[in-house]
Design an enzyme around this catalytic site. Structure first.
Site, PDB file in Angstrom:
ATOM      1  N   ASP A  30      81.469  61.830 -44.684  1.00  0.00           N
ATOM      2  CA  ASP A  30      81.192  62.776 -43.606  1.00  0.00           C
ATOM      3  C   ASP A  30      81.276  64.199 -44.163  1.00  0.00           C
ATOM      4  OD1 ASP A  30      81.686  64.514 -41.195  1.00  0.00           O
ATOM      5  OD2 ASP A  30      81.604  62.567 -40.201  1.00  0.00           O
ATOM      6  N   ASN A  86      80.232  56.761 -31.330  1.00  0.00           N
ATOM      7  CA  ASN A  86      79.875  57.547 -30.148  1.00  0.00           C
ATOM      8  C   ASN A  86      78.505  57.081 -29.673  1.00  0.00           C
ATOM      9  OD1 ASN A  86      81.411  59.541 -32.168  1.00  0.00           O
ATOM     10  ND2 ASN A  86      81.956  60.035 -30.069  1.00  0.00           N
ATOM     11  N   GLN A  93      77.899  61.513 -28.544  1.00  0.00           N
ATOM     12  CA  GLN A  93      77.023  61.348 -29.707  1.00  0.00           C
ATOM     13  C   GLN A  93      76.314  62.650 -30.012  1.00  0.00           C
ATOM     14  OE1 GLN A  93      74.239  58.114 -29.302  1.00  0.00           O
ATOM     15  NE2 GLN A  93      73.648  58.180 -31.450  1.00  0.00           N
ATOM     16  N   VAL A  95      74.453  62.996 -33.361  1.00  0.00           N
ATOM     17  CA  VAL A  95      73.282  62.611 -34.146  1.00  0.00           C
ATOM     18  C   VAL A  95      72.783  61.297 -33.561  1.00  0.00           C
ATOM     19  CG1 VAL A  95      72.397  61.999 -36.423  1.00  0.00           C
ATOM     20  CG2 VAL A  95      74.156  63.776 -36.210  1.00  0.00           C
ATOM     21  N   HIS A  99      75.673  55.186 -35.791  1.00  0.00           N
ATOM     22  CA  HIS A  99      76.546  55.335 -36.953  1.00  0.00           C
ATOM     23  C   HIS A  99      77.974  54.990 -36.578  1.00  0.00           C
ATOM     24  CE1 HIS A  99      76.360  59.298 -34.988  1.00  0.00           C
ATOM     25  NE2 HIS A  99      77.551  59.572 -35.501  1.00  0.00           N
ATOM     26  N   HIS A 101      81.841  55.722 -37.651  1.00  0.00           N
ATOM     27  CA  HIS A 101      82.800  56.538 -38.392  1.00  0.00           C
ATOM     28  C   HIS A 101      83.968  55.642 -38.802  1.00  0.00           C
ATOM     29  CE1 HIS A 101      81.465  60.670 -37.172  1.00  0.00           C
ATOM     30  NE2 HIS A 101      80.946  59.995 -36.155  1.00  0.00           N
TER      31      HIS A 101
END
Length: 106
Positions: A30, A86, A93, A95, A99, A101
């Protein structure tokens, strides 16, 4: 999905620190870590978020979770870590490419 930040990372038109890649997923650190270890796992196929998942995505999601665990342990998080996905505007969210994390401190 030429406007998608993560698709551009997959295409390698935006640099990232890749820690794992195979034919289906890409994993990178990240850029704004919130812990000592903080990386993201993304499918190479554009999926906007969890709301778009179907039964046909079950194997891919399983691969993401298994790889998340393997890489977390490999990066020193064998005593535990957090995962976060998210989803949508109300889920925070930012992006709009699915995804996961993974973050924690050694």
């Amino acid at each position: 999905m030429t406007e998608c930040l993560f698709c551009k990372i997959i295409e390698k038109t935006i640099p990232s620190t890749i820690i794992y890649e195979d034919s289906e997923i890409l994993v990178f650190n990240d850029i704004k870590p919130c812990a000592e270890v903080h990386f993201l796992l993304i499918p190479k196929r554009h999926i906007t978020n969890m709301l778009q998942l179907t039964e046909s995505d079950a194997e891919l999601m399983g691969l993401l979770m298994l790889k998340a665990n393997q890489l977390a342990i490999a990066q020193g998080l064998g005593n535990g870590y957090k995962t976060l996905i998210n989803t949508g505007v109300n889920g925070g969210q930012e992006v709009y490419h699915l995804h996961v994390h993974v973050f924690g401190n050694k």
